[in-house]
Design a protein around this motif. Sequence first.
Motif, short mmCIF file in Angstrom:
data_model
loop_
_atom_site.label_atom_id
_atom_site.label_comp_id
_atom_site.label_asym_id
_atom_site.label_seq_id
_atom_site.Cartn_x
_atom_site.Cartn_y
_atom_site.Cartn_z
N GLY A 180 0.81 -1.21 0.00
CA GLY A 180 0.00 0.00 0.00
C GLY A 180 0.84 1.27 0.00
N ASP A 181 0.22 2.39 -0.39
CA ASP A 181 0.92 3.67 -0.44
C ASP A 181 0.43 4.65 0.61
OD1 ASP A 181 -1.58 4.26 -1.38
OD2 ASP A 181 -0.90 5.22 -3.23
N GLY A 182 -0.26 4.12 1.64
CA GLY A 182 -0.75 5.00 2.69
C GLY A 182 -1.90 5.88 2.26
N GLY A 183 -2.56 5.50 1.18
CA GLY A 183 -3.71 6.26 0.70
C GLY A 183 -3.37 7.42 -0.21
N ALA A 184 -2.12 7.53 -0.63
CA ALA A 184 -1.69 8.69 -1.44
C ALA A 184 -2.45 8.79 -2.75
CB ALA A 184 -0.20 8.61 -1.69
N ALA A 185 -2.58 7.67 -3.47
CA ALA A 185 -3.26 7.69 -4.76
C ALA A 185 -4.74 8.03 -4.61
CB ALA A 185 -3.08 6.35 -5.46
N ALA A 186 -5.39 7.43 -3.63
CA ALA A 186 -6.81 7.68 -3.42
C ALA A 186 -7.06 9.13 -3.01
CB ALA A 186 -7.36 6.73 -2.36
N ALA A 187 -6.19 9.67 -2.16
CA ALA A 187 -6.35 11.06 -1.72
C ALA A 187 -6.23 12.02 -2.90
CB ALA A 187 -5.32 11.40 -0.65
N LYS A 188 -5.29 11.73 -3.79
CA LYS A 188 -5.09 12.57 -4.98
C LYS A 188 -6.31 12.48 -5.89
CE LYS A 188 -1.92 13.39 -8.83
NZ LYS A 188 -0.65 12.97 -9.49
N ALA A 189 -6.83 11.27 -6.07
CA ALA A 189 -7.99 11.08 -6.94
C ALA A 189 -9.23 11.77 -6.39
CB ALA A 189 -8.26 9.59 -7.12
N ALA A 190 -9.36 11.78 -5.07
CA ALA A 190 -10.53 12.41 -4.43
C ALA A 190 -10.39 13.92 -4.35
CB ALA A 190 -10.74 11.82 -3.04
N GLY A 191 -9.18 14.42 -4.57
CA GLY A 191 -8.96 15.86 -4.49
C GLY A 191 -8.87 16.40 -3.08
N VAL A 192 -8.42 15.55 -2.16
CA VAL A 192 -8.30 15.99 -0.76
C VAL A 192 -7.32 17.16 -0.68
CG1 VAL A 192 -7.60 15.30 1.57
CG2 VAL A 192 -8.81 13.67 0.08
N ILE A 193 -7.72 18.20 0.07
CA ILE A 193 -6.89 19.40 0.19
C ILE A 193 -6.23 19.41 1.57
CG2 ILE A 193 -6.86 21.92 0.18
CD1 ILE A 193 -9.36 21.83 -1.57
N PRO A 194 -4.89 19.38 1.62
CA PRO A 194 -4.20 19.41 2.92
C PRO A 194 -4.52 20.69 3.69
CG PRO A 194 -2.69 18.81 1.15
CD PRO A 194 -3.94 19.29 0.49
N PHE A 195 -4.39 20.61 5.00
CA PHE A 195 -4.67 21.78 5.84
C PHE A 195 -3.60 22.85 5.64
CE2 PHE A 195 -4.06 24.27 9.68
CZ PHE A 195 -5.33 24.78 9.87
#
Length: 277
Positions: A180-195
Motif C-alpha cells: 500500500g501507499d498509505g492512501g496517497a493515490a486515493a487522496a489525490k484522486a478524491a482531491g483531498v486538500i491538505p490543511f
Amino acid sequence: MNDDNEQSGHSTDESGQVTTPVAARGPWARRLLSKKSGGLVVAAGLTCAVAGLTGAGTSSAAGSTSSPSVTASETSATSTPTPTATPTPKPSGPAGGGPVADPAPGGATGIVDTVSTSGFTFSTATGVKVTVDKGSTTTYEKGTHRTSARAVRKGTSVLVLGTVDSATITATKVVVQPGGDGGAAAAKAAGVIPFQKGTPSPDKSVGQIPDYTEGEGTIVSGKAADNATKAAQAVVPGGINDRVVKLSNGEYEVHNISVNWPHHVFVSKDYKVLGYE
C-alpha cells in the motif's frame, strides 16, 4: 457546514451497536463580553486666601478657577476592566480542522514512521502526523489473515481503527496493507486538500449529499463505526476520521479532520461512499 458535534448519553440500537446522542453544535462563534464601568475622578482646587490674621487667627477659603495636580495618594480611581473574549475552541488534530471533540471511534490511513514498544507513529497522505497507542486487546490483520504487532514496520502502509482523540488513536485494530501507499493515490484522486493555516475550506461537494443538518443523528461504535471508517478511508484518505454519526435514514456521516477539505464523508447503509463535502 460546521465541523463540531457534541455527544451525551448512551443507548443500544437493534443491531447491538452502542450509540451516543449528538447535540447540535452551531458555527464557531466568538462573543465579546464587555463590561462597562468607570470611575469619575474629580479634582477640585481650592485656593486659600488668608486675611486678618490676629491673635488665634481666622481663615477663609476662596474657590479657584485653576486645578492643581492631584497625586495618586490624594485620590482613588476605579479602573475600567479590560474586556475579555470567550476563548476560541482549540483546533483538533496537529494542523486544525475543527474544534476538539470528545474521543470517539474512527481511524486513519498512512505510512509508518517510527515503531516502539507502546505503539507507533505514521503520516497520512497529506502529511498529518498520527500517534498510535496499542494495548493488550489490539488486533492486527494482514490481508485476510491475523498477524502480530511485528508486522508493523517503518514504511508499512496501515489502516488504524480505534478511539480517536485529536491526532492520537488508541488502536483496537491495525490493518497492514501489503504494497500500500498509505492512501496517497486515493487522496489525490478524491482531491483531498491538505490543511493550510488561514486558508478557508472550499464550498464544494462530490457525489450524493443527503439532506443533512450538522449535529443530527447519533455517534456509533463497534462494527458500524469500523466499517464506515474503512469505507471513508478507502475513498477519501489523508485526514483523520474522529467520529461516525448514524443518520435517521440509516446512512452514516463520517467526520473528517486535519484537512481543509472534505470534512464530511457520507456512507450508505451497506458501507459504500455516496459523496463528500
